[in-house]
Design a protein around this motif. Sequence first.
Motif, PDB file in Angstrom:
ATOM      1  N   LEU A  18     -36.851 -32.288  12.819  1.00  0.00           N
ATOM      2  CA  LEU A  18     -37.841 -31.299  12.388  1.00  0.00           C
ATOM      3  C   LEU A  18     -37.566 -30.815  10.966  1.00  0.00           C
ATOM      4  O   LEU A  18     -38.491 -30.468  10.230  1.00  0.00           O
ATOM      5  N   ALA A  19     -36.306 -30.772  10.576  1.00  0.00           N
ATOM      6  CA  ALA A  19     -35.969 -30.327   9.224  1.00  0.00           C
ATOM      7  C   ALA A  19     -36.396 -31.334   8.173  1.00  0.00           C
ATOM      8  O   ALA A  19     -36.605 -30.965   7.008  1.00  0.00           O
ATOM      9  N   MET A  20     -36.525 -32.592   8.558  1.00  0.00           N
ATOM     10  CA  MET A  20     -36.926 -33.623   7.598  1.00  0.00           C
ATOM     11  C   MET A  20     -38.418 -33.621   7.298  1.00  0.00           C
ATOM     12  O   MET A  20     -38.840 -34.141   6.271  1.00  0.00           O
ATOM     13  N   LEU A  21     -39.212 -33.036   8.179  1.00  0.00           N
ATOM     14  CA  LEU A  21     -40.655 -33.022   7.990  1.00  0.00           C
ATOM     15  C   LEU A  21     -41.058 -31.890   7.044  1.00  0.00           C
ATOM     16  O   LEU A  21     -40.474 -30.806   7.085  1.00  0.00           O
ATOM     17  N   PRO A  22     -42.056 -32.113   6.205  1.00  0.00           N
ATOM     18  CA  PRO A  22     -42.488 -31.040   5.302  1.00  0.00           C
ATOM     19  C   PRO A  22     -43.146 -29.893   6.069  1.00  0.00           C
ATOM     20  O   PRO A  22     -43.706 -30.082   7.146  1.00  0.00           O
ATOM     21  N   SER A  23     -43.057 -28.707   5.481  1.00  0.00           N
ATOM     22  CA  SER A  23     -43.603 -27.520   6.127  1.00  0.00           C
ATOM     23  C   SER A  23     -44.120 -26.554   5.074  1.00  0.00           C
ATOM     24  O   SER A  23     -43.537 -26.416   3.999  1.00  0.00           O
ATOM     25  N   ARG A  24     -45.199 -25.849   5.410  1.00  0.00           N
ATOM     26  CA  ARG A  24     -45.761 -24.869   4.477  1.00  0.00           C
ATOM     27  C   ARG A  24     -45.109 -23.497   4.589  1.00  0.00           C
ATOM     28  O   ARG A  24     -45.170 -22.709   3.658  1.00  0.00           O
ATOM     29  N   ASP A  25     -44.503 -23.203   5.734  1.00  0.00           N
ATOM     30  CA  ASP A  25     -43.902 -21.878   5.934  1.00  0.00           C
ATOM     31  C   ASP A  25     -42.377 -21.918   5.881  1.00  0.00           C
ATOM     32  O   ASP A  25     -41.712 -21.065   6.461  1.00  0.00           O
ATOM     33  N   ASN A  26     -41.826 -22.894   5.166  1.00  0.00           N
ATOM     34  CA  ASN A  26     -40.376 -23.048   5.022  1.00  0.00           C
ATOM     35  C   ASN A  26     -39.667 -23.189   6.365  1.00  0.00           C
ATOM     36  O   ASN A  26     -38.560 -22.687   6.543  1.00  0.00           O
ATOM     37  N   HIS A  27     -40.309 -23.815   7.329  1.00  0.00           N
ATOM     38  CA  HIS A  27     -39.727 -24.163   8.631  1.00  0.00           C
ATOM     39  C   HIS A  27     -39.470 -22.962   9.537  1.00  0.00           C
ATOM     40  O   HIS A  27     -38.723 -23.081  10.511  1.00  0.00           O
ATOM     41  N   TRP A  28     -40.044 -21.810   9.272  1.00  0.00           N
ATOM     42  CA  TRP A  28     -39.741 -20.640  10.090  1.00  0.00           C
ATOM     43  C   TRP A  28     -40.302 -20.755  11.500  1.00  0.00           C
ATOM     44  O   TRP A  28     -39.645 -20.373  12.461  1.00  0.00           O
ATOM     45  N   ARG A  29     -41.510 -21.285  11.660  1.00  0.00           N
ATOM     46  CA  ARG A  29     -42.063 -21.457  13.014  1.00  0.00           C
ATOM     47  C   ARG A  29     -41.222 -22.427  13.825  1.00  0.00           C
ATOM     48  O   ARG A  29     -40.986 -22.213  15.012  1.00  0.00           O
ATOM     49  N   VAL A  64     -26.935 -25.237  11.875  1.00  0.00           N
ATOM     50  CA  VAL A  64     -28.249 -25.856  11.707  1.00  0.00           C
ATOM     51  C   VAL A  64     -29.282 -24.809  11.306  1.00  0.00           C
ATOM     52  O   VAL A  64     -30.100 -25.030  10.412  1.00  0.00           O
ATOM     53  N   LEU A  65     -29.236 -23.646  11.936  1.00  0.00           N
ATOM     54  CA  LEU A  65     -30.200 -22.570  11.668  1.00  0.00           C
ATOM     55  C   LEU A  65     -29.542 -21.475  10.822  1.00  0.00           C
ATOM     56  O   LEU A  65     -29.543 -20.305  11.179  1.00  0.00           O
ATOM     57  N   ARG A  66     -28.999 -21.843   9.694  1.00  0.00           N
ATOM     58  CA  ARG A  66     -28.206 -20.885   8.919  1.00  0.00           C
ATOM     59  C   ARG A  66     -29.047 -19.791   8.277  1.00  0.00           C
ATOM     60  O   ARG A  66     -28.600 -18.664   8.173  1.00  0.00           O
ATOM     61  N   TRP A  67     -30.268 -20.074   7.844  1.00  0.00           N
ATOM     62  CA  TRP A  67     -31.063 -19.033   7.181  1.00  0.00           C
ATOM     63  C   TRP A  67     -31.491 -17.926   8.123  1.00  0.00           C
ATOM     64  O   TRP A  67     -31.429 -16.738   7.733  1.00  0.00           O
ATOM     65  N   PRO A  68     -31.908 -18.209   9.343  1.00  0.00           N
ATOM     66  CA  PRO A  68     -32.159 -17.086  10.255  1.00  0.00           C
ATOM     67  C   PRO A  68     -30.912 -16.249  10.508  1.00  0.00           C
ATOM     68  O   PRO A  68     -30.994 -15.024  10.628  1.00  0.00           O
ATOM     69  N   VAL A  69     -29.743 -16.880  10.538  1.00  0.00           N
ATOM     70  CA  VAL A  69     -28.493 -16.141  10.733  1.00  0.00           C
ATOM     71  C   VAL A  69     -28.176 -15.293   9.508  1.00  0.00           C
ATOM     72  O   VAL A  69     -27.753 -14.135   9.634  1.00  0.00           O
ATOM     73  N   ILE A  70     -28.415 -15.816   8.324  1.00  0.00           N
ATOM     74  CA  ILE A  70     -28.176 -15.052   7.099  1.00  0.00           C
ATOM     75  C   ILE A  70     -29.107 -13.848   7.036  1.00  0.00           C
ATOM     76  O   ILE A  70     -28.666 -12.726   6.730  1.00  0.00           O
ATOM     77  N   TYR A  71     -30.390 -14.041   7.352  1.00  0.00           N
ATOM     78  CA  TYR A  71     -31.323 -12.919   7.336  1.00  0.00           C
ATOM     79  C   TYR A  71     -31.004 -11.897   8.415  1.00  0.00           C
ATOM     80  O   TYR A  71     -31.170 -10.697   8.194  1.00  0.00           O
ATOM     81  N   LEU A  72     -30.527 -12.344   9.567  1.00  0.00           N
ATOM     82  CA  LEU A  72     -30.095 -11.406  10.609  1.00  0.00           C
ATOM     83  C   LEU A  72     -28.903 -10.587  10.139  1.00  0.00           C
ATOM     84  O   LEU A  72     -28.855  -9.368  10.352  1.00  0.00           O
ATOM     85  N   GLY A  73     -27.957 -11.221   9.480  1.00  0.00           N
ATOM     86  CA  GLY A  73     -26.807 -10.490   8.945  1.00  0.00           C
ATOM     87  C   GLY A  73     -27.209  -9.473   7.889  1.00  0.00           C
ATOM     88  O   GLY A  73     -26.697  -8.350   7.874  1.00  0.00           O
ATOM     89  N   ARG A  74     -28.138  -9.850   7.025  1.00  0.00           N
ATOM     90  CA  ARG A  74     -28.619  -8.901   6.012  1.00  0.00           C
ATOM     91  C   ARG A  74     -29.343  -7.731   6.652  1.00  0.00           C
ATOM     92  O   ARG A  74     -29.181  -6.582   6.221  1.00  0.00           O
ATOM     93  N   TRP A  75     -30.148  -8.016   7.677  1.00  0.00           N
ATOM     94  CA  TRP A  75     -30.873  -6.943   8.370  1.00  0.00           C
ATOM     95  C   TRP A  75     -29.907  -6.006   9.064  1.00  0.00           C
ATOM     96  O   TRP A  75     -30.082  -4.780   9.007  1.00  0.00           O
ATOM     97  N   LEU A  76     -28.891  -6.553   9.718  1.00  0.00           N
ATOM     98  CA  LEU A  76     -27.900  -5.703  10.397  1.00  0.00           C
ATOM     99  C   LEU A  76     -27.111  -4.869   9.395  1.00  0.00           C
ATOM    100  O   LEU A  76     -26.782  -3.710   9.668  1.00  0.00           O
ATOM    101  N   ARG A  77     -26.794  -5.438   8.240  1.00  0.00           N
ATOM    102  CA  ARG A  77     -26.050  -4.695   7.231  1.00  0.00           C
ATOM    103  C   ARG A  77     -26.874  -3.516   6.693  1.00  0.00           C
ATOM    104  O   ARG A  77     -26.354  -2.434   6.450  1.00  0.00           O
ATOM    105  N   ARG A  78     -28.204  -3.715   6.537  1.00  0.00           N
ATOM    106  CA  ARG A  78     -29.059  -2.621   6.103  1.00  0.00           C
ATOM    107  C   ARG A  78     -29.160  -1.527   7.156  1.00  0.00           C
ATOM    108  O   ARG A  78     -29.267  -0.360   6.834  1.00  0.00           O
ATOM    109  N   ARG A  79     -29.179  -1.940   8.431  1.00  0.00           N
ATOM    110  CA  ARG A  79     -29.295  -0.956   9.519  1.00  0.00           C
ATOM    111  C   ARG A  79     -28.030  -0.110   9.654  1.00  0.00           C
ATOM    112  O   ARG A  79     -28.105   1.016  10.106  1.00  0.00           O
ATOM    113  N   LEU A  80     -26.897  -0.682   9.289  1.00  0.00           N
ATOM    114  CA  LEU A  80     -25.637   0.067   9.395  1.00  0.00           C
ATOM    115  C   LEU A  80     -25.397   0.827   8.123  1.00  0.00           C
ATOM    116  O   LEU A  80     -24.848   1.833   8.013  1.00  0.00           O
TER     117      LEU A  80
END
Length: 80
Positions: A18-29, A64-80
């Motif tokens: 799935l990562a090899m296929l092009p996507s318009r929403d940067n693969h978020w869906r 494999v899903l590093r960007w969702p993990v990075i955004y989750l870490g940033r969100w948690l850091r803002r909440r704390l």
Amino acid sequence: MTLSLVLACLWAVAANLLAMLPSRDNHWRRAYALIAVGVPILGYVTWQNGPWVGLMVLAAGMSVLRWPVIYLGRWLRRRL
């Protein structure tokens, strides 16, 4: 190899394909779908093979899903 590990390997192959296929929403869906499918597989792996193997599969999924993990870490850091 147990069924749960086979499913985890198939999940990893599908994620890479799935990562090899092009996507318009940067693969978020696709990432959301992979997370929705991967969490039960991770639970099954942990139940069938133990917590250490579950942690290894979790680390593989997070790499494999590093960007969702990075955004989750940033969100948690803002909440704390």
